[in-house]
Scaffold this active site. Structure first.
Site, PDB file in Angstrom:
ATOM      1  N   TYR A  68       0.824  -1.212   0.000  1.00 21.64           N
ATOM      2  CA  TYR A  68       0.000   0.000   0.000  1.00 21.64           C
ATOM      3  C   TYR A  68       0.858   1.261   0.000  1.00 21.64           C
ATOM      4  CZ  TYR A  68      -4.540  -2.150   0.058  1.00 21.64           C
ATOM      5  OH  TYR A  68      -5.666  -2.834  -0.335  1.00 21.64           O
ATOM      6  N   GLN A 106     -14.860   5.290  -6.487  1.00 26.23           N
ATOM      7  CA  GLN A 106     -14.321   4.069  -5.865  1.00 26.23           C
ATOM      8  C   GLN A 106     -12.800   4.182  -5.764  1.00 26.23           C
ATOM      9  OE1 GLN A 106     -16.539   0.422  -7.712  1.00 26.23           O
ATOM     10  NE2 GLN A 106     -16.612   2.094  -9.172  1.00 26.23           N
ATOM     11  N   ASP A 109      -7.220   7.407  -4.866  1.00 25.55           N
ATOM     12  CA  ASP A 109      -6.000   8.142  -5.247  1.00 25.55           C
ATOM     13  C   ASP A 109      -6.056   9.654  -5.028  1.00 25.55           C
ATOM     14  OD1 ASP A 109      -7.558   9.095  -7.457  1.00 25.55           O
ATOM     15  OD2 ASP A 109      -6.930   7.403  -8.686  1.00 25.55           O
ATOM     16  N   HIS A 124     -14.530   4.046  -1.192  1.00 25.86           N
ATOM     17  CA  HIS A 124     -13.563   3.028  -0.746  1.00 25.86           C
ATOM     18  C   HIS A 124     -12.420   3.641   0.065  1.00 25.86           C
ATOM     19  CE1 HIS A 124     -14.970   0.081  -4.145  1.00 25.86           C
ATOM     20  NE2 HIS A 124     -15.850   0.242  -3.183  1.00 25.86           N
ATOM     21  N   THR A 195     -15.473   2.306 -14.752  1.00 24.52           N
ATOM     22  CA  THR A 195     -15.600   1.238 -13.750  1.00 24.52           C
ATOM     23  C   THR A 195     -16.159  -0.022 -14.400  1.00 24.52           C
ATOM     24  OG1 THR A 195     -16.642   0.510 -11.691  1.00 24.52           O
ATOM     25  CG2 THR A 195     -17.800   2.228 -12.914  1.00 24.52           C
ATOM     26  N   SER A 196     -15.673  -1.172 -13.922  1.00 22.21           N
ATOM     27  CA  SER A 196     -16.138  -2.437 -14.481  1.00 22.21           C
ATOM     28  C   SER A 196     -17.550  -2.776 -13.995  1.00 22.21           C
ATOM     29  CB  SER A 196     -15.172  -3.565 -14.109  1.00 22.21           C
ATOM     30  OG  SER A 196     -14.985  -3.576 -12.710  1.00 22.21           O
ATOM     31  N   ASN A 220     -16.696   4.020 -21.173  1.00 25.15           N
ATOM     32  CA  ASN A 220     -15.770   2.919 -20.926  1.00 25.15           C
ATOM     33  C   ASN A 220     -15.326   2.378 -22.288  1.00 25.15           C
ATOM     34  OD1 ASN A 220     -14.633   0.303 -20.096  1.00 25.15           O
ATOM     35  ND2 ASN A 220     -15.735   0.624 -18.177  1.00 25.15           N
ATOM     36  N   ALA A 238     -11.945   7.896 -20.978  1.00 25.66           N
ATOM     37  CA  ALA A 238     -12.521   9.038 -20.258  1.00 25.66           C
ATOM     38  C   ALA A 238     -11.759  10.325 -20.586  1.00 25.66           C
ATOM     39  CB  ALA A 238     -12.474   8.760 -18.754  1.00 25.66           C
TER      40      ALA A 238
HETATM   41  P1  OAD Z   1     -11.599  -2.237 -12.596  1.00 26.81           P
HETATM   42  O1  OAD Z   1     -10.143  -2.461 -12.801  1.00 26.81           O
HETATM   43  O2  OAD Z   1     -12.447  -3.392 -12.201  1.00 26.81           O
HETATM   44  O3  OAD Z   1     -12.214  -1.659 -13.932  1.00 26.81           O
HETATM   45  C1  OAD Z   1     -11.635  -0.592 -14.642  1.00 26.81           C
HETATM   46  C2  OAD Z   1     -12.570  -0.249 -15.783  1.00 26.81           C
HETATM   47  O4  OAD Z   1     -12.039   0.902 -16.418  1.00 26.81           O
HETATM   48  C3  OAD Z   1     -12.696  -1.337 -16.841  1.00 26.81           C
HETATM   49  O5  OAD Z   1     -14.078  -1.532 -17.136  1.00 26.81           O
HETATM   50  C4  OAD Z   1     -11.965  -0.752 -18.047  1.00 26.81           C
HETATM   51  O6  OAD Z   1     -12.547  -1.159 -19.275  1.00 26.81           O
HETATM   52  C5  OAD Z   1     -12.143   0.728 -17.816  1.00 26.81           C
HETATM   53  N1  OAD Z   1     -11.092   1.591 -18.401  1.00 26.81           N
HETATM   54  C6  OAD Z   1      -9.791   1.307 -18.630  1.00 26.81           C
HETATM   55  N2  OAD Z   1      -9.152   2.381 -19.146  1.00 26.81           N
HETATM   56  C7  OAD Z   1     -10.077   3.373 -19.232  1.00 26.81           C
HETATM   57  C8  OAD Z   1     -10.036   4.729 -19.670  1.00 26.81           C
HETATM   58  N3  OAD Z   1      -8.920   5.292 -20.125  1.00 26.81           N
HETATM   59  N4  OAD Z   1     -11.189   5.454 -19.621  1.00 26.81           N
HETATM   60  C9  OAD Z   1     -12.345   4.898 -19.148  1.00 26.81           C
HETATM   61  N5  OAD Z   1     -12.428   3.630 -18.723  1.00 26.81           N
HETATM   62  C10 OAD Z   1     -11.322   2.875 -18.756  1.00 26.81           C
HETATM   63  O7  OAD Z   1     -11.753  -1.030 -11.573  1.00 26.81           O
HETATM   64  P2  OAD Z   1     -13.027  -0.578 -10.693  1.00 26.81           P
HETATM   65  O8  OAD Z   1     -14.298  -0.782 -11.435  1.00 26.81           O
HETATM   66  O9  OAD Z   1     -12.717   0.765 -10.178  1.00 26.81           O
HETATM   67  O10 OAD Z   1     -12.060  -2.019  -4.630  1.00 26.81           O
HETATM   68  O11 OAD Z   1     -12.948  -1.618  -9.514  1.00 26.81           O
HETATM   69  C11 OAD Z   1     -13.855  -1.476  -8.471  1.00 26.81           C
HETATM   70  C12 OAD Z   1     -13.197  -1.860  -7.176  1.00 26.81           C
HETATM   71  O12 OAD Z   1     -12.625  -3.163  -7.303  1.00 26.81           O
HETATM   72  C13 OAD Z   1     -12.012  -1.006  -6.770  1.00 26.81           C
HETATM   73  O13 OAD Z   1     -12.369   0.186  -6.118  1.00 26.81           O
HETATM   74  C14 OAD Z   1     -11.283  -1.906  -5.839  1.00 26.81           C
HETATM   75  C15 OAD Z   1     -11.336  -3.178  -6.646  1.00 26.81           C
HETATM   76  O14 OAD Z   1     -11.253  -4.337  -5.972  1.00 26.81           O
HETATM   77  C16 OAD Z   1     -11.452  -2.225  -3.462  1.00 26.81           C
HETATM   78  O15 OAD Z   1     -10.229  -2.297  -3.351  1.00 26.81           O
HETATM   79  C17 OAD Z   1     -12.402  -2.351  -2.314  1.00 26.81           C
END
Ligand code: OAD
Length: 251
Positions: A68, A106, A109, A124, A195-196, A220, A238
């Protein structure tokens, strides 16, 4: 102006309360790795069960805090990209016209705040802030690497610090959930960016917004489980699409 942005930009221009949820994808263009992307996701190299759980911290606090701290320093040196900056600009503009903007993130940073966003709800937590395991008091450590792992608490002798983030198996901060709940009551345009949409409860906000009649905009490069529900699903980065969309909406 990219033609397929038009209807979403028009919705943005007329919305009264815009709620945005962001995930790791919005910070990808700032050089911060996402969690699940096939080629570069953080969880590809590290096992969440060994690093992002209370049990992992209990078992091996030195390794967990070292990981971390490495991520904390990466976040501290990262700069907001045009996607973050466009959202801050949108918030300023909506506030100036007596409309509302809420940013649920979420991400841990703090790049939204660095870009100038004010109404940011950290679902988060934050990696920039650390918490005493004994007193729960928080502190913002200086921007240098810790020298001892786990870092000692400055508040309670013999206690240690942990990152002030939400780990798997932990509840989201109640204050963040309450603030999100209030925002969702009056939201008429919900935007899901980078976000995924697989981690709950964050992923459930879009479904709630939809049930309450809000329009849903997704940005996305890849389809997600939210895409079929979205009113507009824009495929792209984005950092490219948000500035274009906000420029168009505010023109
Ligand atoms: P993910 O890594 O699951 O998803 C990232 C998403 O961003 C994917 O759908 C990509 O397609 C998309 N992506 C990538 N590059 C991009 C760009 N330049 N512009 C727009 N989209 C883009 O991340 P999160 O959805 O944030 O939680 O994950 C959710 C949570 O899962 C996190 O907060 C973390 C993780 O486990 C905890 O640690 C509790």
């Amino acid at each position: 102006m990219i033609p397929h942005l038009h209807p979403a930009a028009t919705a943005l221009a007329h919305a009264q309360h815009v709620v945005v949820i962001t995930g790791a994808g919005i910070s990808a263009e700032s050089g911060i790795r996402t969690f699940r992307d096939t080629m570069e996701g953080l969880w590809k190299d590290f096992d969440p069960a060994t690093l992002a759980t209370p049990e992992a911290f209990e078992r091996d606090p030195a390794t967990v805090t070292r990981w971390y701290d490495w991520r904390r320093l990466g976040c501290l040196t990262a700069e907001p990209n045009p996607g973050h900056i466009a959202l801050a600009r949108l918030e300023r503009n909506l506030a100036a016209t007596d409309r509302h903007f809420t940013l649920l993130t979420q991400n841990v940073d703090r790049l939204h705040q660095k870009a100038g966003s004010h109404n940011v709800i950290e679902l988060h937590g934050s990696i920039i802030q650390w918490r005493c395991t004994a007193s729960s008091r928080t502190t913002t450590p200086p921007p240098e690497p810790f020298t001892t792992f786990p870092p000692p608490s400055p508040f309670v002798p013999s206690a240690i610090l942990r990152p002030d983030v939400v780990w798997f198996g932990e509840s989201l901060p109640e204050s963040a959930l309450d603030a999100a709940d209030i925002a969702m009551r009056s939201c008429d345009l919900f935007c899901s960016i980078g976000t995924s949409s697989v981690v709950y409860p964050a992923a459930g906000f879009a479904e709630l917004a939809r049930r309450r009649g809000a329009s849903i905009l997704e940005i996305n490069p890849n389809p997600t489980p939210l895409s079929p529900l979205a009113t507009w699903s824009l495929r792209g980065k984005a950092g490219d699409l948000l500035p274009a969309l906000v420029d168009h909406a505010l023109a």
